[in-house]
Each structure stands twice: as C-alpha cells, then as structure tokens.
Design an enzyme around this catalytic site. Structure first.
Site, PDB file in Angstrom:
ATOM      1  N   ARG A 231      -4.533 -27.116 -26.411  1.00 46.17           N
ATOM      2  CA  ARG A 231      -3.134 -26.919 -26.053  1.00 46.17           C
ATOM      3  C   ARG A 231      -2.643 -25.659 -26.750  1.00 46.17           C
ATOM      4  O   ARG A 231      -3.046 -25.360 -27.878  1.00 46.17           O
ATOM      5  CB  ARG A 231      -2.282 -28.118 -26.487  1.00 46.17           C
ATOM      6  CG  ARG A 231      -2.369 -29.292 -25.523  1.00 46.17           C
ATOM      7  CD  ARG A 231      -1.785 -28.931 -24.153  1.00 46.17           C
ATOM      8  NE  ARG A 231      -1.889 -29.966 -23.160  1.00 46.17           N
ATOM      9  CZ  ARG A 231      -2.841 -30.068 -22.218  1.00 46.17           C
ATOM     10  NH1 ARG A 231      -3.820 -29.175 -22.155  1.00 46.17           N
ATOM     11  NH2 ARG A 231      -2.810 -31.024 -21.317  1.00 46.17           N
ATOM     12  N   GLU A 260       3.834 -21.994 -20.986  1.00 45.37           N
ATOM     13  CA  GLU A 260       3.060 -21.653 -19.782  1.00 45.37           C
ATOM     14  C   GLU A 260       4.005 -21.681 -18.599  1.00 45.37           C
ATOM     15  O   GLU A 260       4.720 -22.682 -18.446  1.00 45.37           O
ATOM     16  CB  GLU A 260       1.923 -22.663 -19.565  1.00 45.37           C
ATOM     17  CG  GLU A 260       0.804 -22.473 -20.548  1.00 45.37           C
ATOM     18  CD  GLU A 260      -0.361 -23.434 -20.341  1.00 45.37           C
ATOM     19  OE1 GLU A 260      -0.418 -24.086 -19.270  1.00 45.37           O
ATOM     20  OE2 GLU A 260      -1.188 -23.547 -21.237  1.00 45.37           O
ATOM     21  N   HIS A 279      -4.753 -21.184 -17.955  1.00 48.05           N
ATOM     22  CA  HIS A 279      -4.970 -22.645 -18.036  1.00 48.05           C
ATOM     23  C   HIS A 279      -5.847 -23.140 -16.879  1.00 48.05           C
ATOM     24  O   HIS A 279      -5.389 -23.893 -16.010  1.00 48.05           O
ATOM     25  CB  HIS A 279      -3.620 -23.378 -18.049  1.00 48.05           C
ATOM     26  CG  HIS A 279      -3.720 -24.801 -18.524  1.00 48.05           C
ATOM     27  ND1 HIS A 279      -2.714 -25.452 -19.185  1.00 48.05           N
ATOM     28  CD2 HIS A 279      -4.723 -25.712 -18.431  1.00 48.05           C
ATOM     29  CE1 HIS A 279      -3.089 -26.701 -19.465  1.00 48.05           C
ATOM     30  NE2 HIS A 279      -4.311 -26.873 -19.007  1.00 48.05           N
TER      31      HIS A 279
END
Ligand code: 3PG
Length: 312
Positions: A231, A260, A279
């Site tokens: 994360r 994000e 991601h």
C-alpha cells in the site's frame, strides 16, 4: 423482491452477469448522478480499490447488509463501522497473489537486468558496443533479498527468489513457519541494513503507515532496490524522494501510492531512480476474474448462508 446490489467499480463481466441473474444489479460509481438514491435503497455494495466505504457513506445506506470487496485490501472500508451496523464485509484473500508475485519479479528483473530488442541490423562494432552496454553490474542470484511482511504474497515472493539462488531474509510481526522456505527471519534493522533488494508486502493495518520512513531508509544500502507493491502509505514519499536524491545508485519501483492517482506534486515524480506504476499488481485477467467472483460470497450473505471469506 430482488435484492438491490450496487456495483461501484469494474468487475469481470461473467461475475457481474451471474449476479445480475439473481439480484437487481445497478452499476453506478459514487461520483455519478443517482448514486445517493441507489445507495439509500441498496442491500449490498460491490467495490474494488477506489470506493471509500466510510461512516459517512454507511449513514446514507440504511438497508445495507453486505459490502463485497473484489480484491484483498480492505483499507478503503471502515470495518469497525460496518461491524457496528451489522454489515458483513467480504473479500477475496488469495485472488491476486500470483499476479502480484509475477509483477514484483518483473520489477526486480527490470531494475537489475538491462535489455533491449533490436529493430535493425547492426554492424559488428555497434553490435559489440550494444552488448557491452547491456552488461548488468549485479546478478540477482548473488544478492540478498529482504521480504518485509511474510503473508501470502511475501511468502511466494521469498520462494521465487530462493529459486533464483538469492539469500532471502524476512521480517514479519509474527513468528511464522512456512513449509519449504529456507528464508531466515531477522529483525527489521538487520533486514534494512542487509538487503540489496527490499520488497514490501505488509498488510494495510494503520500501524504500517510510514513504516519505511527517513529513519528506515537511512539504514538501507546506498545502492539498494526498494519495491513496494503493498500500500502506498507504507512508504513515506517525501523521505523516499530525498533518499533517492542523495543515493543515485539506489532505485525504487512502486506500484502503489498515496493518493491514487498521485498528483503532479508527488515528490517522486521526475526522479531518474524512481519508477512509478499505476497500481497494476492485480492486473491480470485471471486475477480480475478471481477477485470478481466475490459476488458468490455476496450472494451467500444475501441468502442468509455462510460466506467463505468474511472480514466482518
Ligand atoms: C487488492 O487489494 O486486492 C489490490 O490492490 C487490487 O487492486 P484493484 O482492485 O485496484 O485491482
């Protein structure tokens, strides 16, 4: 009456079609008009990474019985708030392990093994120059790989690097035994100081925020490679940017960020030794299918049956 299920992010169509045969499935993201009206009537939500299920949202969803997270991480869901309201939370713990492991291995090889493909014939002199330019200063099998967090992903990452012949060290909050793993447990300080490659696989618990901060980075080798596929909040971006600036031989490859998407003031943007992926750890068709089938567990909850993977 059919249960109303609100799908806020993209799923594999086979899974959402399956659910749509059973429930009244509506696709609507929180920023779309009509979301609030649907939420007020929804029996369940299906989300992925970018839907924040917090107290404020739950307060507007009085009929909600379940939140299904297609994926592993639950940091976007307030579990305690769900628990207080008797809302079940489901996820898919092993759905994307393989996909994340494959991405981490590719990142490490990208960093250590320069390569290019030719699109034209080269004269011998140039051919030799290209071959010389591509000599990798370090060979993976000679390196120490540190795995921070020996959960599902960390364990498999450790196995892969053992197969490459690396010395593998790990640090985890728990004392763990994993079959067929020779990796040695060490304290965090030893892990940071000894790793040529440090790959972060801790979970999303709040205490992992800034686990890799300026103090941790200062203990790392000046030519270390840092990978984060856990994360974004686990690594402090400002501290990392300054460490990369003063250690040009070091590299960081990050798949996850906070926030994000990151914005143009993200401190890691533009650094030659920081490589930022959007991601994509779970971005294989198979992983997406696996994650999307959380709808089966969701359906179980709506039918009053016991789900396979309930976080709450
Ligand atoms: C997870 O926690 O499972 C991954 O981060 C999945 O991410 P995605 O839903 O954005 O693909």
């Amino acid at each position: 009456m059919r249960a109303l299920v609100l799908q806020t992010e993209e799923l594999d169509p086979a899974a959402s079609d399956w659910l749509a045969e059973r429930a009244d499935l509506r696709r609507c993201s929180p920023d779309e008009p009509g979301f609030a009206d649907l939420l007020a009537e929804a029996d369940a939500l299906v989300v992925r990474t970018y839907t924040i299920v917090n107290e404020a949202m739950l307060a507007k969803a009085p009929k909600l019985r379940a939140v299904a997270r297609a994926g592993v991480g639950l940091d976007n869901i307030d579990l305690r708030a769900c628990e207080r309201r008797g809302i079940r939370v489901l996820n898919t713990p092993d759905a994307n392990t393989q996909a994340v492991v494959e991405l981490v291995v590719s990142f490490v090889l990208d960093a250590l093994r320069p390569r290019l493909f030719l699109d034209k014939a080269l004269p011998l002199k140039e051919w030799k120059r290209v071959r010389d330019d591509l000599i990798a200063p370090r060979q993976l099998g000679d390196l120490t790989v540190g795995v921070l967090g020996l959960g599902r992903v960390g364990t498999r990452v450790a196995r892969v690097f053992e197969a490459f012949g690396c010395r593998v060290l790990y640090n985890d909050l728990l004392e763990l035994h994993r079959d067929n793993l020779r990796a040695k447990a060490v304290d965090l300080d030893t892990l940071l100081r000894s790793s040529d490659v440090l790959t972060v696989h801790v979970d999303e618990r709040a205490s992992n925020r800034d686990l890799i901060d300026a103090g941790a980075l200062a203990r790392m080798k000046p030519d270390a490679l840092l990978i984060n596929a856990s994360r974004g909040f686990v690594v402090n971006p400002g501290a990392l940017a300054s460490w990369l600036g003063s250690n040009p031989g070091a590299q960081a490859i990050l798949d996850v960020h906070e926030p994000e998407p990151f914005t143009s003031d993200y401190p890691l943007l533009g650094l030659p030794n920081a490589h930022l992926a959007p991601h994509i750890g779970a971005a294989t068709a198979q992983a997406k299918r696996n994650m999307s089938w959380v709808v089966k567990d969701l359906w179980k909850v709506l039918c009053g049956e016991k789900p396979e993977h309930a976080a709450v």
